[in-house]
Scaffold this motif. Structure first.
Motif, PDB file in Angstrom:
ATOM      1  N   LEU A 291       0.854  -1.182   0.000  1.00 28.53           N
ATOM      2  CA  LEU A 291       0.000   0.000   0.000  1.00 28.53           C
ATOM      3  C   LEU A 291       0.892   1.235   0.000  1.00 28.53           C
ATOM      4  CD1 LEU A 291      -2.695   1.504   0.218  1.00 28.53           C
ATOM      5  CD2 LEU A 291      -2.600   1.130   2.702  1.00 28.53           C
ATOM      6  N   GLN A 292       0.783   2.018  -1.065  1.00 30.79           N
ATOM      7  CA  GLN A 292       1.517   3.286  -1.144  1.00 30.79           C
ATOM      8  C   GLN A 292       0.522   4.408  -0.904  1.00 30.79           C
ATOM      9  OE1 GLN A 292       4.384   4.020  -4.306  1.00 30.79           O
ATOM     10  NE2 GLN A 292       3.536   6.072  -4.555  1.00 30.79           N
ATOM     11  N   ILE A 293       0.841   5.273   0.047  1.00 30.19           N
ATOM     12  CA  ILE A 293      -0.019   6.415   0.352  1.00 30.19           C
ATOM     13  C   ILE A 293       0.740   7.685  -0.013  1.00 30.19           C
ATOM     14  CG2 ILE A 293      -1.250   7.664   2.170  1.00 30.19           C
ATOM     15  CD1 ILE A 293      -1.528   4.934   3.605  1.00 30.19           C
ATOM     16  N   ASN A 294       0.109   8.492  -0.857  1.00 27.85           N
ATOM     17  CA  ASN A 294       0.680   9.769  -1.287  1.00 27.85           C
ATOM     18  C   ASN A 294      -0.067  10.871  -0.549  1.00 27.85           C
ATOM     19  OD1 ASN A 294       2.233   8.378  -3.319  1.00 27.85           O
ATOM     20  ND2 ASN A 294       0.373   8.274  -4.522  1.00 27.85           N
ATOM     21  N   VAL A 295       0.660  11.659   0.230  1.00 25.64           N
ATOM     22  CA  VAL A 295       0.046  12.706   1.046  1.00 25.64           C
ATOM     23  C   VAL A 295       0.305  14.060   0.394  1.00 25.64           C
ATOM     24  CG1 VAL A 295      -0.037  13.763   3.333  1.00 25.64           C
ATOM     25  CG2 VAL A 295       0.404  11.306   3.111  1.00 25.64           C
ATOM     26  N   ILE A 296      -0.789  14.818   0.198  1.00 21.44           N
ATOM     27  CA  ILE A 296      -0.671  16.151  -0.398  1.00 21.44           C
ATOM     28  C   ILE A 296      -1.342  17.181   0.504  1.00 21.44           C
ATOM     29  CG2 ILE A 296      -0.515  15.320  -2.785  1.00 21.44           C
ATOM     30  CD1 ILE A 296      -3.504  15.984  -3.093  1.00 21.44           C
ATOM     31  N   SER A 297      -0.971  18.442   0.305  1.00 20.45           N
ATOM     32  CA  SER A 297      -1.605  19.540   1.033  1.00 20.45           C
ATOM     33  C   SER A 297      -2.856  19.975   0.287  1.00 20.45           C
ATOM     34  CB  SER A 297      -0.637  20.722   1.146  1.00 20.45           C
ATOM     35  OG  SER A 297      -0.486  21.348  -0.125  1.00 20.45           O
ATOM     36  N   LYS A 298      -3.608  20.901   0.869  1.00 20.53           N
ATOM     37  CA  LYS A 298      -4.805  21.393   0.181  1.00 20.53           C
ATOM     38  C   LYS A 298      -4.447  22.141  -1.096  1.00 20.53           C
ATOM     39  CE  LYS A 298      -5.380  25.586   2.955  1.00 20.53           C
ATOM     40  NZ  LYS A 298      -6.326  26.314   3.811  1.00 20.53           N
ATOM     41  N   TYR A 299      -3.171  22.491  -1.248  1.00 18.93           N
ATOM     42  CA  TYR A 299      -2.693  23.149  -2.473  1.00 18.93           C
ATOM     43  C   TYR A 299      -2.090  22.141  -3.454  1.00 18.93           C
ATOM     44  CZ  TYR A 299      -3.276  27.072   0.664  1.00 18.93           C
ATOM     45  OH  TYR A 299      -3.803  27.964   1.552  1.00 18.93           O
ATOM     46  N   LEU A 300      -2.300  20.844  -3.180  1.00 14.48           N
ATOM     47  CA  LEU A 300      -1.847  19.732  -4.023  1.00 14.48           C
ATOM     48  C   LEU A 300      -0.324  19.575  -4.061  1.00 14.48           C
ATOM     49  CD1 LEU A 300      -4.352  20.152  -6.990  1.00 14.48           C
ATOM     50  CD2 LEU A 300      -4.652  18.917  -4.849  1.00 14.48           C
ATOM     51  N   VAL A 301       0.355  20.033  -3.019  1.00 13.63           N
ATOM     52  CA  VAL A 301       1.807  19.917  -2.893  1.00 13.63           C
ATOM     53  C   VAL A 301       2.118  18.700  -2.017  1.00 13.63           C
ATOM     54  CG1 VAL A 301       3.893  21.065  -2.032  1.00 13.63           C
ATOM     55  CG2 VAL A 301       2.073  22.414  -3.110  1.00 13.63           C
ATOM     56  N   PRO A 302       3.069  17.847  -2.409  1.00 11.27           N
ATOM     57  CA  PRO A 302       3.435  16.701  -1.563  1.00 11.27           C
ATOM     58  C   PRO A 302       3.878  17.155  -0.171  1.00 11.27           C
ATOM     59  CG  PRO A 302       4.434  16.506  -3.730  1.00 11.27           C
ATOM     60  CD  PRO A 302       3.843  17.879  -3.654  1.00 11.27           C
TER      61      PRO A 302
ATOM     62  N   VAL B 154      -2.951   5.236  -3.131  1.00  9.27           N
ATOM     63  CA  VAL B 154      -4.036   6.143  -2.773  1.00  9.27           C
ATOM     64  C   VAL B 154      -3.431   7.518  -2.478  1.00  9.27           C
ATOM     65  CG1 VAL B 154      -3.996   5.513  -0.329  1.00  9.27           C
ATOM     66  CG2 VAL B 154      -6.069   6.432  -1.313  1.00  9.27           C
ATOM     67  N   VAL B 155      -4.171   8.547  -2.835  1.00 11.07           N
ATOM     68  CA  VAL B 155      -3.773   9.927  -2.551  1.00 11.07           C
ATOM     69  C   VAL B 155      -4.731  10.452  -1.502  1.00 11.07           C
ATOM     70  CG1 VAL B 155      -3.487  12.251  -3.485  1.00 11.07           C
ATOM     71  CG2 VAL B 155      -2.899  10.261  -4.892  1.00 11.07           C
ATOM     72  N   THR B 156      -4.182  11.073  -0.459  1.00 13.79           N
ATOM     73  CA  THR B 156      -5.013  11.683   0.574  1.00 13.79           C
ATOM     74  C   THR B 156      -4.499  13.081   0.866  1.00 13.79           C
ATOM     75  OG1 THR B 156      -6.072  11.322   2.720  1.00 13.79           O
ATOM     76  CG2 THR B 156      -3.727  10.773   2.565  1.00 13.79           C
ATOM     77  N   LYS B 157      -5.416  13.934   1.268  1.00 12.47           N
ATOM     78  CA  LYS B 157      -5.090  15.346   1.474  1.00 12.47           C
ATOM     79  C   LYS B 157      -5.127  15.692   2.953  1.00 12.47           C
ATOM     80  CE  LYS B 157      -7.892  17.872  -0.706  1.00 12.47           C
ATOM     81  NZ  LYS B 157      -8.818  18.770  -1.389  1.00 12.47           N
ATOM     82  N   LEU B 158      -4.118  16.446   3.402  1.00  9.02           N
ATOM     83  CA  LEU B 158      -4.112  16.964   4.765  1.00  9.02           C
ATOM     84  C   LEU B 158      -4.899  18.263   4.796  1.00  9.02           C
ATOM     85  CD1 LEU B 158      -0.491  16.525   6.150  1.00  9.02           C
ATOM     86  CD2 LEU B 158      -2.514  15.185   6.641  1.00  9.02           C
ATOM     87  N   ASP B 159      -5.747  18.400   5.824  1.00  3.70           N
ATOM     88  CA  ASP B 159      -6.550  19.607   5.977  1.00  3.70           C
ATOM     89  C   ASP B 159      -6.927  19.711   7.445  1.00  3.70           C
ATOM     90  OD1 ASP B 159      -7.944  21.913   5.305  1.00  3.70           O
ATOM     91  OD2 ASP B 159      -9.088  20.951   3.705  1.00  3.70           O
ATOM     92  N   GLN B 160      -7.784  20.662   7.765  1.00  2.00           N
ATOM     93  CA  GLN B 160      -8.263  20.813   9.136  1.00  2.00           C
ATOM     94  C   GLN B 160      -8.981  19.519   9.541  1.00  2.00           C
ATOM     95  OE1 GLN B 160      -7.651  23.408  11.197  1.00  2.00           O
ATOM     96  NE2 GLN B 160      -6.388  24.220   9.547  1.00  2.00           N
TER      97      GLN B 160
END
Length: 126
Positions: free
Chosen positions: A31-42, A115-121
């Motif tokens: 399982l590879q998890i790609n984490v991005i910011s709300k601005y789509l930056v890794p 999977v790509v997931t986004k960090l946010d509030q």
């Protein structure tokens, strides 16, 4: 003499069959998890914890493993079982509770699921 020829022939047959048996073992699920910011930056150095059940994820208990994202915002969990997984990502007060937090389906032998997931509030759970 005839017995020797028969024995030699049988030995060759067994040897030939043994050489042709090449069982290919497929690798365990990954399982590879790609984490991005709300601005789509890794997002580098985010903490990613993996769980086997939704209850464990919700209660943040019985963690399978925790890894830190690399400079490209990625982590790779290897040698997993064939099942669905849940994950919690956090960094600097942000997390992924308002975005993807689980694999859609159970992972399969020989498969690397991304999977790509986004960090946010944080999503209010109340």
């Amino acid at each position: 003499m005839k017995k020797i020829k028969i024995i030699a022939l049988l030995a060759l047959i067994f040897l030939f069959q043994a050489c042709n048996k090449t069982e290919t073992e497929l690798p365990a699920p990954q399982l590879q998890i790609n984490v991005i910011s709300k601005y789509l930056v890794p997002v580098a150095d985010a903490s990613v914890s993996l769980y086997a059940t939704e209850d464990d994820w919700f209660l943040k208990q019985d963690t399978i493993a925790t890894l830190q994202t690399d400079a490209a915002g990625k982590v790779l969990f290897e040698s997993l079982e064939e099942q669905k997984y849940y994950f919690f990502v956090e960094k600097d007060g942000l997390d992924n509770t308002s975005d993807v937090a689980a694999t859609k389906n159970a992972l399969q032998i020989g498969q690397r699921f991304e999977v790509v997931t986004k960090l946010d509030q944080p999503f209010p759970l109340n």
